[in-house]
Write an enzyme that holds these catalytic residues in place. Structure first.
Site, PDB file in Angstrom:
ATOM      1  N   VAL A 206       0.878  -1.183   0.000  1.00 12.92           N
ATOM      2  CA  VAL A 206       0.000   0.000   0.000  1.00 12.92           C
ATOM      3  C   VAL A 206       0.910   1.227   0.000  1.00 12.92           C
ATOM      4  O   VAL A 206       1.760   1.350   0.878  1.00 12.92           O
ATOM      5  CB  VAL A 206      -0.877   0.035   1.281  1.00 12.92           C
ATOM      6  CG1 VAL A 206      -1.726   1.296   1.310  1.00 12.92           C
ATOM      7  CG2 VAL A 206      -1.746  -1.211   1.395  1.00 12.92           C
ATOM      8  N   HIS A 207       0.785   2.079  -0.994  1.00  8.32           N
ATOM      9  CA  HIS A 207       1.607   3.299  -0.950  1.00  8.32           C
ATOM     10  C   HIS A 207       0.954   4.507  -1.610  1.00  8.32           C
ATOM     11  O   HIS A 207       1.447   5.625  -1.477  1.00  8.32           O
ATOM     12  CB  HIS A 207       2.983   3.063  -1.591  1.00  8.32           C
ATOM     13  CG  HIS A 207       2.947   3.069  -3.085  1.00  8.32           C
ATOM     14  ND1 HIS A 207       2.557   1.983  -3.818  1.00  8.32           N
ATOM     15  CD2 HIS A 207       3.224   4.042  -3.984  1.00  8.32           C
ATOM     16  CE1 HIS A 207       2.614   2.283  -5.105  1.00  8.32           C
ATOM     17  NE2 HIS A 207       3.003   3.525  -5.243  1.00  8.32           N
ATOM     18  N   ARG A 208      -0.164   4.317  -2.321  1.00 14.50           N
ATOM     19  CA  ARG A 208      -0.780   5.441  -3.035  1.00 14.50           C
ATOM     20  C   ARG A 208      -1.296   6.500  -2.067  1.00 14.50           C
ATOM     21  O   ARG A 208      -1.899   6.159  -1.043  1.00 14.50           O
ATOM     22  CB  ARG A 208      -1.991   4.959  -3.840  1.00 14.50           C
ATOM     23  CG  ARG A 208      -1.657   4.029  -4.920  1.00 14.50           C
ATOM     24  CD  ARG A 208      -1.326   4.762  -6.177  1.00 14.50           C
ATOM     25  NE  ARG A 208      -0.764   3.820  -7.112  1.00 14.50           N
ATOM     26  CZ  ARG A 208      -0.002   4.162  -8.136  1.00 14.50           C
ATOM     27  NH1 ARG A 208       0.294   5.413  -8.346  1.00 14.50           N
ATOM     28  NH2 ARG A 208       0.450   3.251  -8.939  1.00 14.50           N
ATOM     29  N   ARG A 239       6.584   5.423   2.717  1.00 14.62           N
ATOM     30  CA  ARG A 239       5.455   6.348   2.863  1.00 14.62           C
ATOM     31  C   ARG A 239       4.385   5.767   3.782  1.00 14.62           C
ATOM     32  O   ARG A 239       3.815   6.473   4.614  1.00 14.62           O
ATOM     33  CB  ARG A 239       4.863   6.602   1.466  1.00 14.62           C
ATOM     34  CG  ARG A 239       3.702   7.525   1.472  1.00 14.62           C
ATOM     35  CD  ARG A 239       3.007   7.527   0.107  1.00 14.62           C
ATOM     36  NE  ARG A 239       2.234   8.735   0.001  1.00 14.62           N
ATOM     37  CZ  ARG A 239       2.542   9.758  -0.764  1.00 14.62           C
ATOM     38  NH1 ARG A 239       3.590   9.716  -1.543  1.00 14.62           N
ATOM     39  NH2 ARG A 239       1.794  10.820  -0.770  1.00 14.62           N
ATOM     40  N   ASP A 280      -2.167  -1.609  -4.094  1.00 10.88           N
ATOM     41  CA  ASP A 280      -2.607  -0.460  -4.879  1.00 10.88           C
ATOM     42  C   ASP A 280      -1.526  -0.067  -5.878  1.00 10.88           C
ATOM     43  O   ASP A 280      -1.590   0.998  -6.489  1.00 10.88           O
ATOM     44  CB  ASP A 280      -2.994   0.730  -3.978  1.00 10.88           C
ATOM     45  CG  ASP A 280      -1.851   1.218  -3.106  1.00 10.88           C
ATOM     46  OD1 ASP A 280      -0.702   0.757  -3.273  1.00 10.88           O
ATOM     47  OD2 ASP A 280      -2.105   2.085  -2.247  1.00 10.88           O
TER      48      ASP A 280
END
Ligand code: UD1
Length: 355
Positions: A206-208, A239, A280
């Protein structure tokens, strides 16, 4: 001919690898400029080492910042590099701030720009990547598209005359590494609780910004991952870790195992042996598809729409289906070869050097 590649973020190193290899087999000069957008060793150096990419000729050392500060710093730093190098082409990759900065710096100096992975669209204007893609495609002189769908988007935007279908360079790397790691087990970084689970494990990333930058959304995403029926190896982007710390969200849950990002060959080994992927990331959706692993995507849309055919990838933006979807059986539908034959980098080099 002299071609100057501008890269800076993790997925761009993966795309650069087959292109650098293809250029090394020619008499053309290939210069690599690293903007420094990603600077952690696990986000950058390991990709150069594992994928045998030559060290960057120039490192701008820009680092993190708000979009304007980061992109502007790259743009400012590129002038002197382009002045000194005077390449025939600047080649930019994908959809990051490094992409748009490289493209804009070059066009302002009347140097021809080629965009690799041109024509992808999410049609979601809240994504920073969507603006980077559109702006870069419209600035560039040569659009190197990965798929027929991307060619269609470019044609609809009046860019057909500048577009060439070369295939997907990430597929070149994925197939090459898959074959190289064919019989290796998942890497030692994965805890036994993951690799020895009787019913298999899931891989998650998950990074968006859409998922990480709102505390309520990020809490819901992490809770959803922690509620899945089998252990989850969460390969945590910096992030994600930073936002979880900022919002006080714990990644330490009974079946959720937050791990450092993996090197590319280790990622391929881990995904190949997984029961499913929850992500994502654009690249990981496609890698799951190429490796024949079901993927559940925590977004409202995907640029890689071919992965949705036959149920190989399923979108679950509101997180209501992920518990069942994540462990669904492997689809039986034929995947075809929408991403090319693993030789997109050679076609990229040919398109550039013959243009
Ligand atoms: C960028 C790209 C995104 C791509 C992703 C791949 C843009 C707008 N986004 O997002 O399209 O999918 O790379 O990973 O260009 N950080 C570190 N170490 C690093 C790099 C980042 O700690 O080596 C942390 C910093 O807190 C930084 C944050 O991650 O502020 C975000 O990094 P940034 O490069 O701005 O964007 P990504 O989220 O990585």
């Amino acid at each position: 001919m002299k071609i100057l590649s501008v890269v800076g973020a993790r997925p761009q190193f993966v795309k650069l690898a087959p292109v650098a290899t293809a250029f090394a087999r020619t008499e053309h000069q290939h210069v690599i400029v690293h903007t420094g957008q990603h600077y952690d060793a696990r986000m950058s150096d390991v990709f150069f080492a594992d994928l045998a990419i030559p060290a960057p000729d120039v490192h701008l050392g820009i680092g993190s910042g708000t979009h304007g500060v980061q992109t502007g710093a790259m743009l400012g730093a590129m002038d002197a590099v382009l002045e000194e190098q005077r390449p025939d082409w600047v080649l930019v990759y994908g959809d990051t701030n490094s992409t748009v900065a490289g493209a804009l710096a070059a066009v302002k100096m009347h140097i021809r720009v080629a965009h690799l992975e041109a024509g992808l669209r999410s049609f979601n204007r809240r994504m920073p990547e969507e603006h980077n893609r559109v702006l870069t495609d419209h600035a560039a002189d040569l659009l190197l598209a990965p798929t027929d769908v991307a060619m269609g988007h470019l044609a609809r935007e009046g860019l057909a005359a500048r577009s060439v279908l070369v295939g997907d360079v990430m597929t070149d790397v994925c197939f090459r590494v898959r074959d190289a790691v064919a019989s290796s087990p998942p890497p030692a970084e994965l805890p036994a609780a993951v690799t020895s689970a009787a019913d298999g494990y899931l891989v998650a990333t998950v990074h968006r910004a859409e998922n990480t930058d709102d505390p309520a959304r990020l809490t819901a995403v992490v809770d959803a991952l922690a509620s899945l029926d089998v252990p989850v190896a969460l390969l945590a982007h910096p992030r994600l870790v930073a936002r979880c710390e900022e919002y006080g969200i714990s990644l330490d849950r009974p079946t959720l195992h937050a791990l450092q990002p993996l090197a590319y060959p280790d990622m391929v080994r881990t995904v190949r042996a997984a029961r499913g992927v929850v992500t994502d990331s654009g690249g990981l959706q496609k890698e799951a598809f190429l490796l024949g692993v079901p993927c559940t995507t925590l977004r409202t849309e995907t640029e890689w729409t071919e992965t949705l055919e036959g149920g190989w990838n399923v979108l679950d933006p509101d997180l209501t289906g992920v518990k069942d979807l994540a462990t669904r059986p492997v689809p039986q539908a034929d995947r075809g070869t929408p991403y090319g034959d693993g030789h997109a980098a050679e076609r990229t080099v040919a398109a550039l050097t013959q243009a």
